[in-house]
Design a protein around this motif. Structure first.
Motif, PDB file in Angstrom:
ATOM      1  N   THR A   1      81.673  65.280  48.745  1.00 10.85           N
ATOM      2  CA  THR A   1      81.595  66.065  47.502  1.00 10.85           C
ATOM      3  C   THR A   1      80.421  67.040  47.567  1.00 10.85           C
ATOM      4  O   THR A   1      80.532  68.186  47.143  1.00 10.85           O
ATOM      5  CB  THR A   1      81.438  65.178  46.255  1.00 10.85           C
TER       6      THR A   1
ATOM      7  N   ARG B   1      84.630  66.634  59.909  1.00 15.18           N
ATOM      8  CA  ARG B   1      84.738  67.624  60.972  1.00 15.18           C
ATOM      9  C   ARG B   1      83.368  67.881  61.591  1.00 15.18           C
ATOM     10  O   ARG B   1      83.220  67.986  62.806  1.00 15.18           O
ATOM     11  CB  ARG B   1      85.310  68.926  60.430  1.00 15.18           C
TER      12      ARG B   1
ATOM     13  N   GLU C   1      98.427  68.273  52.669  1.00 16.06           N
ATOM     14  CA  GLU C   1      97.645  67.349  53.488  1.00 16.06           C
ATOM     15  C   GLU C   1      96.671  68.116  54.379  1.00 16.06           C
ATOM     16  O   GLU C   1      95.530  67.717  54.570  1.00 16.06           O
ATOM     17  CB  GLU C   1      98.566  66.492  54.352  1.00 16.06           C
TER      18      GLU C   1
ATOM     19  N   ALA D   1      79.242  68.368  50.244  1.00 15.12           N
ATOM     20  CA  ALA D   1      79.611  69.432  51.172  1.00 15.12           C
ATOM     21  C   ALA D   1      80.594  70.394  50.527  1.00 15.12           C
ATOM     22  O   ALA D   1      80.468  71.613  50.660  1.00 15.12           O
ATOM     23  CB  ALA D   1      80.214  68.833  52.445  1.00 15.12           C
ATOM     24  N   ALA D   2      81.569  69.834  49.786  1.00 18.76           N
ATOM     25  CA  ALA D   2      82.602  70.690  49.195  1.00 18.76           C
ATOM     26  C   ALA D   2      82.024  71.607  48.129  1.00 18.76           C
ATOM     27  O   ALA D   2      82.552  72.680  47.867  1.00 18.76           O
ATOM     28  CB  ALA D   2      83.716  69.845  48.591  1.00 18.76           C
ATOM     29  N   SER D   3      80.925  71.185  47.499  1.00 24.11           N
ATOM     30  CA  SER D   3      80.361  72.060  46.472  1.00 24.11           C
ATOM     31  C   SER D   3      79.253  72.932  47.048  1.00 24.11           C
ATOM     32  O   SER D   3      78.502  73.555  46.315  1.00 24.11           O
ATOM     33  CB  SER D   3      79.864  71.237  45.283  1.00 24.11           C
ATOM     34  N   GLY D   4      79.136  72.963  48.368  1.00 23.56           N
ATOM     35  CA  GLY D   4      78.233  73.913  49.013  1.00 23.56           C
ATOM     36  C   GLY D   4      76.752  73.648  48.787  1.00 23.56           C
ATOM     37  O   GLY D   4      75.939  74.557  48.811  1.00 23.56           O
TER      38      GLY D   4
ATOM     39  N   LEU E   1      95.446  71.057  53.813  1.00 21.55           N
ATOM     40  CA  LEU E   1      94.363  71.609  52.989  1.00 21.55           C
ATOM     41  C   LEU E   1      93.298  70.558  52.719  1.00 21.55           C
ATOM     42  O   LEU E   1      92.110  70.860  52.692  1.00 21.55           O
ATOM     43  CB  LEU E   1      94.923  72.118  51.658  1.00 21.55           C
ATOM     44  N   LYS E   2      93.743  69.315  52.530  1.00 19.76           N
ATOM     45  CA  LYS E   2      92.766  68.256  52.264  1.00 19.76           C
ATOM     46  C   LYS E   2      91.870  68.045  53.482  1.00 19.76           C
ATOM     47  O   LYS E   2      90.669  67.856  53.349  1.00 19.76           O
ATOM     48  CB  LYS E   2      93.482  66.960  51.900  1.00 19.76           C
ATOM     49  N   VAL E   3      92.482  68.092  54.655  1.00 17.35           N
ATOM     50  CA  VAL E   3      91.699  67.916  55.878  1.00 17.35           C
ATOM     51  C   VAL E   3      90.668  69.035  55.997  1.00 17.35           C
ATOM     52  O   VAL E   3      89.508  68.809  56.342  1.00 17.35           O
ATOM     53  CB  VAL E   3      92.622  67.899  57.111  1.00 17.35           C
ATOM     54  N   ILE E   4      91.104  70.242  55.665  1.00 19.08           N
ATOM     55  CA  ILE E   4      90.200  71.377  55.778  1.00 19.08           C
ATOM     56  C   ILE E   4      89.018  71.216  54.840  1.00 19.08           C
ATOM     57  O   ILE E   4      87.890  71.560  55.157  1.00 19.08           O
ATOM     58  CB  ILE E   4      90.964  72.665  55.475  1.00 19.08           C
ATOM     59  N   ASN E   5      89.311  70.659  53.662  1.00 19.01           N
ATOM     60  CA  ASN E   5      88.226  70.494  52.718  1.00 19.01           C
ATOM     61  C   ASN E   5      87.311  69.333  53.080  1.00 19.01           C
ATOM     62  O   ASN E   5      86.242  69.177  52.509  1.00 19.01           O
ATOM     63  CB  ASN E   5      88.774  70.327  51.306  1.00 19.01           C
TER      64      ASN E   5
ATOM     65  N   ARG F   1      84.963  68.557  55.127  1.00 21.45           N
ATOM     66  CA  ARG F   1      84.132  69.194  56.134  1.00 21.45           C
ATOM     67  C   ARG F   1      83.158  68.256  56.809  1.00 21.45           C
ATOM     68  O   ARG F   1      82.719  68.501  57.921  1.00 21.45           O
ATOM     69  CB  ARG F   1      83.360  70.337  55.488  1.00 21.45           C
TER      70      ARG F   1
END
Lengths: 559, 294
Positions: free
Chosen positions: B43, B261, B250, B45-48, B252-256, B258
């Protein structure tokens, strides 16, 4: 002094030998799949009620190829070569599927090209429109008219008929060259998504016109809707790709009756949307939004990842996107801000004429059979197996066996096959039945999928489970799917060109699209609007006029 | 007076150091960022919110990676590729470079062979012929397809030739006098004198094998045989947003996702990060393309 290096050499040689041996072991070196579909025989499927043709006897072997992406998962011990689908094909249809190769979806086309060029065309495989034409012109794929007429089942025909252009798109010169992979075309129609919680907080009425949209963008930028105390919000999310399914601009242009990127009928001729004069006003509006900070100053470098970040951090409350946007990425904002709720609106219009959402056919891929393959009807049988028994099935046991179970939600079984054909009408029909059931609070007539959604939506209203907003915003009353239904009733405009690329189009369209995207980006970022006029002239001169002529000739030939 | 002129100008020195420092930061920043991401929650990471330091420190990404059999398998294949590819590449490089480093009077057909090899740098057959050759030789889907087609890297051969040329001819003559043949000459005289270039070329080969991803995608028929970088490529790609449908959720979820990865990228970087410092010190003497060395 002499000893040490020698020891090191010995060690190095041993190491090499060990790895050599490892590389030579059968598992690492052979081309055959590690395990052949063993199958527990027909008995494994006896408890299911399936409609089946007589299986091939003796069984036939079909060479195929398949794209799987990194998200595809398998049950313990299963592989793409040995799973419920390969066993079902072998035991129930007498078809042994032999995948020559399996590749990541991003490299499928390149690998397929290499394989076909080297003279190794698979028996049954999956191609896009461009390759369909190419393979037809090189006589590498077999016409399917007769096998389709003889073998296609009731369900297959029904699904194909639901999309009137599906079979047309798969035909070249009047002959059916592939089985179209269908889905709901209307799903690509853009909607306007706005943060409902911000609208409520700031007392904003649902947008009725483009003026309202611009007003909301201005207020979302200026009035600190996320309450952070600093001016960190933008009015409208736009990605660098401009026309994506997430934070794209098609919906905005549609509000000005401009239809970028598609072919539509105007004065009896098919015309390309991006060169029509209606583009002008939309571009000017975007330009002034950009100048006022309502569009991210750096949108030209923001991809979906970055836009998802903007949405997740509540720095943006409006975007144009397709119906499933709440699942991804809009739900990210609710994860971080529990009250976030996005509502879909039909596209507002700039004048009294209602705006029409542009969409395109969902048929982008086809299943084809090699010219040299002796059993092209096997393709139709595999499709029948899917359409008759699985895609519309109401039988929990069948769904569990062939689609996946709820206790292992990340193992999606249908990803193991190439015949993923979806029913074009099922989304709208299911949505209607679901909304009806919600209104009456009576789930008795719902199918499994609808029933599941029904419970999630009730969980939002009855138990206050806020995460369930996603289902409310898409399938609930007034949700995105209900708007799609309204669009499908004549309030949308479909791309009228759905054939495989014409010669000049194949050659020049990519360049022209680049030119177009550059023009749009530059004008939004402040270049004078004359650049649009220049673009129109360039587009026509650099092959656009030829393409228009070709497209209209195609239209004549495929009325 | 002379000593004054030799002293480097301070301004140049300062500028030089500032420039190099900026370059160093530009190079190191992404690595540190990826490291920080890999230790943060998804979370955050996703919010930068993650730049150079982990936010909401967690090891869950690494736990995920160790629980992903595909990652370990791909890592193993890459290790195998390097351990097989490096000795083969080095052996062939040395064996090609040695005769080509000789004078024309010693090796008549030298010019022909030099051109023979150089042509492969200048012209390539293209993807399809390359694929066909590998398919028809039956290498497809085996680890050898990743090793044999590139087993003689011509650029490395040229480096090696140039280094061999700088070995004093007197040594060679002396060895001949003592009865050495070409074999003894190569193994006992040339190679011990060429440690810098061997270290340098080894490093190139290791990095090249470790980082190669495209051949794995095209030549392996099954993702379970992908080397590490091909595997990473499949989880890092960004799909074309214009083609996205709800069936791609699915992905898109992987891409998010991060953080996982980032963890995988970082683990993939480690072997090279570790190997580099040990071999890097040979660089300055190792690469000499025709210049005279002191």
């Amino acid at each position: 002094m002499k000893r040490a290096p020698r020891k090191a050499t010995c060690l190095a040689i041993c190491l090499v030998l060990v790895t050599l041996l490892a590389a030579c072991n059968p598992a690492g070196g052979t081309t055959a799949p590690p395990t052949q579909p063993s199958g527990t025989g027909r008995a494994a499927f006896d408890h299911l009620t399936l409609v089946l043709p007589a299986p091939y006897d003796p069984p036939i072997t079909v060479k195929s190829v398949i794209a799987v992406d990194a998200t595809v998962k398998f049950h313990e011990g299963e592989t793409i070569y040995d799973n419920v689908w390969t066993r079902a094909y072998a035991d129930l249809l007498g078809i042994q599927i032999d995948y020559t190769w399996v590749v990541d979806a991003s490299q499928y086309e390149q690998k397929l090209n290499a394989t076909i060029m080297s003279g190794e065309t698979p028996d049954l495989f999956h191609v896009n429109g461009q390759l369909l034409k190419l393979l037809h012109d090189s006589d590498l794929i077999a016409p399917l008219d007769s096998v389709y007429a003889a073998e296609a089942s009731e369900a297959t025909r029904d699904i194909m008929a639901q999309d009137p252009i599906a079979l047309k798109a798969a035909s070249i010169g009047g002959r059916l060259m592939g089985i179209p992979i269908t889905d709901a075309s209307i799903a690509s129609a853009p909607l306007l998504w706005i943060r409902q919680d911000w609208m409520d907080k700031m007392d904003i009425a649902p947008p009725a016109s483009m003026a309202d949209v611009l007003d909301i963008a201005e207020r979302f930028t200026a009035e600190d809707p996320n309450g952070s105390g600093v001016a960190d919000t933008i009015g409208l999310a736009v990605t660098k790709d401009l026309w994506g399914a997430i934070a794209g601009l098609q919906g905005f242009f549609n509000g000005y009756h401009a239809y970028p990127g598609i072919w539509f009928e105007k004065d009896g001729q098919l015309q390309y949307g991006s060169i029509q004069p209606e583009m002008r006003d939309a571009l000017l509006a975007l330009q002034s939004m950009y100048a006022n900070g309502q569009i991210d100053r750096e949108f030209g470098v923001k991809d979906i990842n970055k836009i998802s970040e903007t949405i997740a951090t509540s720095k943006c409350g409006m975007e144009y996107g397709v119906w499933w946007n709440p699942y991804q990425p809009l739900q990210l904002s609710q994860q971080n801000h529990p009250d976030a709720f996005w509502t879909a609106f039909p596209l507002p219009s700039v004048d009294s004429r209602p705006a029409r959402s542009q969409y395109h056919t969902a048929v982008g891929a086809f299943l084809v059979a090699s010219q040299s393959f002796a059993h092209p009807e096997a393709l139709v049988r595999m499709v029948n197996f899917w359409t008759e028994n699985i895609v519309r099935s109401e039988d929990q046991a069948i769904r569990d066996t062939f689609l996946g179970t709820l206790d292992a939600p990340d193992i999606v079984l249908y990803k193991y096959i190439i015949t993923q054909i979806w029913e074009p009408n099922s989304m709208l029909r299911g949505g209607r039945i679901l909304r009806d059931a919600l209104a009456r609070r009576d789930p008795s007539r719902l199918n499994l999928d609808e029933h599941w959604r029904y419970q999630i939506i009730l969980a939002y209203f009855d138990q206050g489970i806020k995460e369930a907003w996603v289902e409310v915003a898409t399938n609930g009353e007034g949700g995105a799917v209900s708007i799609l239904e309204w669009i499908a009733e004549g309030n949308g405009i479909m791309n009228q060109f759905y054939g495989s690329p014409t010669p000049v189009m194949g050659e020049k369209m990519a360049t022209l699209r680049t030119l177009e995207d550059e023009m749009v980006t530059k004008v939004i970022m402040g270049d004078p609007i004359e650049r649009f006029d220049q673009f129109v002239a360039d587009w026509r001169r650099l092959g656009g006029d030829e393409i228009t002529a070709e497209v209209n000739a195609w239209k004549q030939a495929n009325p | 007076m002379a000593s004054k002129m030799l002293r480097p100008a301070p301004l140049f020195n300062i500028l030089n150091q500032v420039l190099l420092a900026v370059l160093a930061i530009v190079c190191v920043f992404p690595i540190v960022h990826v490291l920080a991401l890999s230790f943060s929650t998804s979370t955050a990471a996703a919010s930068g919110r993650v730049t150079l330091w982990p936010v909401e420190f967690t090891l869950s990404s690494y736990r995920f990676v160790t629980d992903t059999p595909a990652f370990g398998r791909a890592f193993g294949i890459s290790v195998q590729r390097v351990l097989l590819g490096m000795p083969i590449n080095m052996l062939l490089t040395v064996l090609v470079a040695y005769p080509l480093a000789k004078e024309r009077r010693q090796f008549r057909a030298r010019t022909f062979f030099v051109w023979f090899f150089l042509v492969t740098i200048l012209f390539s057959g293209g993807l399809i012929p390359w694929y066909m050759v590998i398919r028809l030789t039956g290498l497809i889907d085996s680890v050898w397809a990743l090793i044999l087609p590139g087993a003689v890297p011509i650029f490395n051969v040229i480096l090696m030739i140039n280094f061999f040329r700088n070995v004093p001819p007197a040594l060679e003559e002396a060895a001949y006098m003592d009865g050495a043949g070409h074999g003894t000459l190569l193994w006992r005289i040339y190679l011990p004198l060429s440690v810098p270039v061997i270290a340098t070329v080894s490093l190139f080969v290791i990095v090249g094998h470790w980082n190669a991803w495209f051949d794995g995608l095209i030549l392996m028929n099954n993702p379970s045989r992908y080397p590490l970088q091909s595997y990473l490529q499949t989880i890092i790609i960004n799909p074309d947003p214009k083609m996205l449908t709800e069936r791609d959720l699915e992905i898109l979820k992987v891409i998010n996702n991060r953080t996982t990865r980032a963890a995988q990228i970082f683990i993939a970087m480690l072997p090279i990060l570790v190997a580099y410092p040990f071999l890097q010190r040979y660089f300055t003497t190792g690469i000499t393309l025709g210049s005279v060395k002191g």
